[in-house]
Motif scaffolding. Structure first.
Motif, PDB file in Angstrom:
ATOM      1  N   VAL A 278       0.891  -1.332   0.023  1.00 54.01           N
ATOM      2  CA  VAL A 278      -0.091  -0.095  -0.213  1.00 54.01           C
ATOM      3  C   VAL A 278       0.776   1.321  -0.120  1.00 54.01           C
ATOM      4  O   VAL A 278       0.843   1.978  -0.681  1.00 54.01           O
ATOM      5  CB  VAL A 278      -0.930  -0.137   1.215  1.00 54.01           C
TER       6      VAL A 278
ATOM      7  N   GLU B  61      10.561   3.443   5.566  1.00 56.06           N
ATOM      8  CA  GLU B  61       9.888   1.856   6.050  1.00 56.06           C
ATOM      9  C   GLU B  61      10.909   1.538   7.177  1.00 56.06           C
ATOM     10  O   GLU B  61      12.350   1.613   7.136  1.00 56.06           O
ATOM     11  CB  GLU B  61      10.262   0.865   4.773  1.00 56.06           C
TER      12      GLU B  61
ATOM     13  N   TRP C  75      11.547  -1.337   8.632  1.00 48.30           N
ATOM     14  CA  TRP C  75      12.482  -2.540   8.151  1.00 48.30           C
ATOM     15  C   TRP C  75      13.038  -2.391   6.942  1.00 48.30           C
ATOM     16  O   TRP C  75      13.747  -1.565   6.271  1.00 48.30           O
ATOM     17  CB  TRP C  75      11.839  -3.893   8.574  1.00 48.30           C
TER      18      TRP C  75
ATOM     19  N   THR D 245       3.397  -7.626   6.024  1.00 44.84           N
ATOM     20  CA  THR D 245       2.403  -8.748   5.462  1.00 44.84           C
ATOM     21  C   THR D 245       2.386  -8.899   3.861  1.00 44.84           C
ATOM     22  O   THR D 245       2.251 -10.138   3.483  1.00 44.84           O
ATOM     23  CB  THR D 245       0.851  -8.066   5.774  1.00 44.84           C
ATOM     24  N   SER D 246       3.121  -7.871   3.260  1.00 46.26           N
ATOM     25  CA  SER D 246       2.993  -8.271   1.640  1.00 46.26           C
ATOM     26  C   SER D 246       3.969  -9.137   1.128  1.00 46.26           C
ATOM     27  O   SER D 246       3.618  -9.160  -0.158  1.00 46.26           O
ATOM     28  CB  SER D 246       3.287  -6.678   1.184  1.00 46.26           C
TER      29      SER D 246
ATOM     30  N   THR E 270       1.873 -13.455   1.786  1.00 45.68           N
ATOM     31  CA  THR E 270       0.533 -13.703   1.239  1.00 45.68           C
ATOM     32  C   THR E 270       0.323 -15.218   0.541  1.00 45.68           C
ATOM     33  O   THR E 270       1.020 -15.805   0.761  1.00 45.68           O
ATOM     34  CB  THR E 270       0.133 -12.592   0.183  1.00 45.68           C
ATOM     35  N   SER E 271      -0.982 -15.272   0.269  1.00 48.07           N
ATOM     36  CA  SER E 271      -1.247 -16.563  -0.741  1.00 48.07           C
ATOM     37  C   SER E 271      -0.981 -16.147  -2.024  1.00 48.07           C
ATOM     38  O   SER E 271      -1.081 -17.221  -2.946  1.00 48.07           O
ATOM     39  CB  SER E 271      -2.773 -16.963  -0.514  1.00 48.07           C
TER      40      SER E 271
ATOM     41  N   LEU F   2      -2.082 -14.724  -4.180  1.00 46.29           N
ATOM     42  CA  LEU F   2      -3.086 -14.745  -5.451  1.00 46.29           C
ATOM     43  C   LEU F   2      -3.638 -13.107  -5.807  1.00 46.29           C
ATOM     44  O   LEU F   2      -3.680 -12.397  -4.702  1.00 46.29           O
ATOM     45  CB  LEU F   2      -4.350 -15.480  -4.720  1.00 46.29           C
TER      46      LEU F   2
ATOM     47  N   PHE G 156      -4.118  -7.208  -1.003  1.00 39.84           N
ATOM     48  CA  PHE G 156      -3.066  -6.986  -2.073  1.00 39.84           C
ATOM     49  C   PHE G 156      -3.531  -6.607  -3.290  1.00 39.84           C
ATOM     50  O   PHE G 156      -3.128  -5.764  -3.897  1.00 39.84           O
ATOM     51  CB  PHE G 156      -2.112  -8.291  -1.781  1.00 39.84           C
ATOM     52  N   THR G 157      -4.668  -7.425  -3.607  1.00 37.82           N
ATOM     53  CA  THR G 157      -5.077  -7.375  -4.934  1.00 37.82           C
ATOM     54  C   THR G 157      -5.378  -5.767  -5.533  1.00 37.82           C
ATOM     55  O   THR G 157      -5.498  -5.325  -6.622  1.00 37.82           O
ATOM     56  CB  THR G 157      -6.059  -8.303  -5.385  1.00 37.82           C
TER      57      THR G 157
HETATM   58  C1  LIG Z   1      -1.589 -14.981   5.137  1.00 35.28           C
HETATM   59  C2  LIG Z   1      -2.104 -14.022   4.378  1.00 35.28           C
HETATM   60  C3  LIG Z   1      -2.369 -14.205   3.065  1.00 35.28           C
HETATM   61  C4  LIG Z   1      -3.034 -12.999   2.245  1.00 35.28           C
HETATM   62  N1  LIG Z   1      -3.469 -13.457   0.816  1.00 35.28           N
HETATM   63  C5  LIG Z   1      -3.470 -12.636  -0.197  1.00 35.28           C
HETATM   64  C6  LIG Z   1      -3.976 -12.852  -1.297  1.00 35.28           C
HETATM   65  O1  LIG Z   1      -3.445 -14.126  -1.771  1.00 35.28           O
HETATM   66  N2  LIG Z   1      -4.203 -11.916  -2.093  1.00 35.28           N
HETATM   67  C7  LIG Z   1      -4.519 -10.522  -1.751  1.00 35.28           C
HETATM   68  O2  LIG Z   1      -5.236  -9.878  -2.552  1.00 35.28           O
HETATM   69  N3  LIG Z   1      -4.261 -10.406  -0.386  1.00 35.28           N
HETATM   70  C8  LIG Z   1      -3.822 -11.375   0.514  1.00 35.28           C
HETATM   71  N4  LIG Z   1      -3.493 -10.890   1.721  1.00 35.28           N
HETATM   72  C9  LIG Z   1      -3.784  -9.592   2.229  1.00 35.28           C
HETATM   73  C10 LIG Z   1      -2.722  -8.547   1.819  1.00 35.28           C
HETATM   74  O3  LIG Z   1      -1.354  -9.308   2.126  1.00 35.28           O
HETATM   75  C11 LIG Z   1      -2.724  -7.327   2.758  1.00 35.28           C
HETATM   76  O4  LIG Z   1      -3.709  -6.747   2.426  1.00 35.28           O
HETATM   77  C12 LIG Z   1      -1.403  -6.364   2.213  1.00 35.28           C
HETATM   78  O5  LIG Z   1      -0.298  -7.062   1.974  1.00 35.28           O
HETATM   79  C13 LIG Z   1      -1.215  -5.186   3.156  1.00 35.28           C
HETATM   80  O6  LIG Z   1      -0.175  -4.560   2.622  1.00 35.28           O
HETATM   81  P1  LIG Z   1       0.085  -3.164   3.553  1.00 35.28           P
HETATM   82  O7  LIG Z   1       1.020  -2.545   2.966  1.00 35.28           O
HETATM   83  O8  LIG Z   1      -1.270  -2.445   4.137  1.00 35.28           O
HETATM   84  O9  LIG Z   1       0.677  -3.785   4.939  1.00 35.28           O
HETATM   85  P2  LIG Z   1       2.419  -4.080   5.015  1.00 35.28           P
HETATM   86  O10 LIG Z   1       2.494  -5.348   4.061  1.00 35.28           O
HETATM   87  O11 LIG Z   1       2.270  -5.077   6.335  1.00 35.28           O
HETATM   88  O12 LIG Z   1       3.069  -3.191   5.021  1.00 35.28           O
HETATM   89  C14 LIG Z   1       3.173  -2.119   6.118  1.00 35.28           C
HETATM   90  C15 LIG Z   1       4.684  -1.737   6.337  1.00 35.28           C
HETATM   91  O13 LIG Z   1       4.433  -0.831   7.512  1.00 35.28           O
HETATM   92  C16 LIG Z   1       6.069  -0.959   7.894  1.00 35.28           C
HETATM   93  N5  LIG Z   1       6.060  -0.312   9.408  1.00 35.28           N
HETATM   94  C17 LIG Z   1       5.568  -0.597  10.532  1.00 35.28           C
HETATM   95  N6  LIG Z   1       5.801   0.373  11.523  1.00 35.28           N
HETATM   96  C18 LIG Z   1       6.335   1.352  10.823  1.00 35.28           C
HETATM   97  C19 LIG Z   1       6.838   2.546  11.098  1.00 35.28           C
HETATM   98  N7  LIG Z   1       6.763   2.863  12.527  1.00 35.28           N
HETATM   99  N8  LIG Z   1       7.422   3.496  10.442  1.00 35.28           N
HETATM  100  C20 LIG Z   1       7.709   2.899   8.966  1.00 35.28           C
HETATM  101  N9  LIG Z   1       7.362   1.607   8.642  1.00 35.28           N
HETATM  102  C21 LIG Z   1       6.692   0.977   9.372  1.00 35.28           C
HETATM  103  C22 LIG Z   1       6.209  -2.399   8.303  1.00 35.28           C
HETATM  104  O14 LIG Z   1       7.770  -2.724   8.148  1.00 35.28           O
HETATM  105  C23 LIG Z   1       5.518  -2.807   7.024  1.00 35.28           C
HETATM  106  O15 LIG Z   1       6.626  -3.083   5.627  1.00 35.28           O
HETATM  107  C24 LIG Z   1      -3.001 -11.988   2.555  1.00 35.28           C
HETATM  108  C25 LIG Z   1      -2.775 -11.547   4.059  1.00 35.28           C
HETATM  109  C26 LIG Z   1      -2.185 -12.708   4.942  1.00 35.28           C
HETATM  110  C27 LIG Z   1      -1.802 -12.194   6.271  1.00 35.28           C
END
Ligand SMILES: Cc1cc2nc3c(=O)[nH]c(=O)nc-3n(C[C@H](O)[C@H](O)[C@H](O)COP(=O)(O)OP(=O)(O)OC[C@H]3O[C@@H](n4cnc5c(N)ncnc54)[C@H](O)[C@@H]3O)c2cc1C
Length: 399
Positions: A22, A41, A43, A49-50, A53-54, A56, A362-363
């Motif tokens: 995101v 970021e 880390w 989470t990204s 995932t599965s 998909l 993610f999608t």
């Molecule tokens: C098991 C599982 C399977 C899934 N499978 C699918 C799928 O197949 N298809 C699909 O569409 N969706 C899937 N999803 C959902 C999808 O993975 C998430 O909706 C999406 O990855 C979320 O992205 P994000 O950027 O919001 O969060 P994240 O990827 O978690 O990113 C948040 C980031 O913020 C950073 N952060 C934290 N604190 C701080 C700070 N203080 N300062 C700076 N950075 C910070 C973290 O290090 C992290 O990199 C799945 C989720 C899970 C858990």
């Protein structure tokens, strides 16, 4: 010229906290629309989470069961967009939805379901969707010959390289002029009268930004608290585990959707020949563990292993056949109901100079990013050029 600890830099338009899909998607979109952007970021890009995932890129056939037609439609549209803008990272994949022996009415239901799925995709449909009798399922996927099935259905979806997509978005954001900082944790101070924020970096540098987006996935509530925003419980995690086998052990040709034999939850078994593995997942259980310290229990592994043993009884899969596991926590919006029914939809919360983006899939990251950048434009009082992320191929930002 090297910057010193005391040097003041001109204010930028947008600071983003969080480098998951995101945050990286927002950085790319905002930079392409001419905003000056810094992404921080804590880390590594995609570490959260990204990359767990599965994998998909899907409309979400099981969300049809929950009646979430709007989300399925939007996701199917985004699936088509990602196939177009990230052809090396997202690939169309036929799936077999298989049904257990004894549950004949499910065969009917799934047959209707896949046809509705095709209908909802409209012009973006990818190929044939229809019910299959048992012999037709086995003809397509001989590895299912010993599974206790009554039949199944063929449908089409896509799968993608999740971490690859996050990295590609971050690289594209850089290419379009954004500054992407990893291994960095900023301390944030809000300026009065919603004038913006000041981020102080560990090296003493400070960045003044007119607007800030929090895109911290499951860390959203924690990051909001750390920057001094009103305490809210926006995000509640459920934990998802995957296990993988060597593809030589499970020489599966098709991606499979199935109901777990114990609790009937829908899950997936997906071959990834390019990585030499077949994975099974996922679980969906509440967790209080910190998102950076998730654990995979033996019970979780055995639960997923049972699904694989059910599909492929003749392979003699055991615990030692499992070569890999991974775990992530879903940043789902909090609401009442069972874990699986928690909302995959997203929230944009605007508070002064800060926009919190929470939830989603993610999608649908690209359309979430588009909405977030539109909102940032309003916060800045600027009319921004239209979003281009649905047309510009990832990596071709300069052409
Ligand atoms: C098991 C599982 C399977 C899934 N499978 C699918 C799928 O197949 N298809 C699909 O569409 N969706 C899937 N999803 C959902 C999808 O993975 C998430 O909706 C999406 O990855 C979320 O992205 P994000 O950027 O919001 O969060 P994240 O990827 O978690 O990113 C948040 C980031 O913020 C950073 N952060 C934290 N604190 C701080 C700070 N203080 N300062 C700076 N950075 C910070 C973290 O290090 C992290 O990199 C799945 C989720 C899970 C858990």
């Amino acid at each position: 010229m090297e910057e010193t600890a005391t040097e003041q830099t001109p204010a930028i338009d947008l600071l983003i906290l969080g480098g998951g899909i995101v945050g990286a998607g927002i950085a790319r979109d905002a930079a392409l629309r001419g905003l000056s952007v810094v992404l921080i970021e804590r880390w590594a890009i995609g570490w959260g989470t990204s990359s767990r995932t599965s994998r998909l890129i899907h409309g979400g056939i099981r969300y049809l069961e929950q009646g979430n037609i709007g989300l399925v439609r939007e996701s199917l549209r985004e699936r088509a967009t990602l196939l177009r803008i990230a052809p090396g990272l997202v690939r169309a994949t036929p799936f077999l939805f298989v049904m257990d022996r004894g549950a004949w009415w499910q065969w009917f239901k799934v047959g209707i379901g896949v046809m509705l799925y095709r209908l909802l995709a409209g012009r973006d449909r990818l190929g044939p969707h229809y019910p299959l009798v048992r012999s037709a399922v086995v003809a397509r996927e001989p590895l299912l010959a010993d599974a206790p099935l009554i039949g199944g259905a063929l449908y089409q979806d896509a799968r993608g390289d999740d971490l690859g997509l996050v990295r590609a978005n971050a690289a594209a954001a850089r290419e379009a002029g954004a500054d992407v900082l990893e291994q960095t944790e900023a301390s944030i101070q809000m300026l009065p009268d919603t004038e913006g924020v000041v981020a102080t970096l560990p090296d003493g540098r400070s960045i003044t930004a007119r607007a800030m987006v929090i895109a911290a996935g499951p860390w959203t509530d924690e990051v909001r608290a750390a920057v001094g925003l009103p305490a809210k419980r926006l995000v509640g995690g459920t934990k998802g585990i995957h296990i993988a086998f060597d593809i030589a052990t499970v020489p599966l040709g098709h991606a499979i959707a199935l109901r777990h034999p114990d609790d009937r939850r829908v899950m997936f078994c997906v071959p990834e020949p390019e990585r030499g593995r077949v994975y099974v997942g996922t679980t969906d259980t509440d967790t209080d563990e910190a998102p950076e310290a998730l654990t995979v229990s033996e019970d979780d592994i055995v639960y997923l292993l049972r699904a694989a043993q059910h599909l492929f009884p003749a392979l003699g899969l055991t615990r030692s056949s499992v070569t890999e596991t991974w775990v992530g926590v879903r940043p789902l919006l909090r609401q009442d109901g069972s874990e699986s029914a928690r909302s995959r939809e997203h929230l944009m919360l605007r508070e002064g100079a800060v926009l919190t983006v929470a939830g989603g899939k993610f999608t649908t990251y690209r359309s979430m990013a588009e909405e977030a950048v539109d909102t940032v434009g309003e916060m800045l009082g600027r009319e921004l050029p239209p979003c281009r992320t649905a047309e510009v191929v990832l990596g071709q930002e300069r052409s």
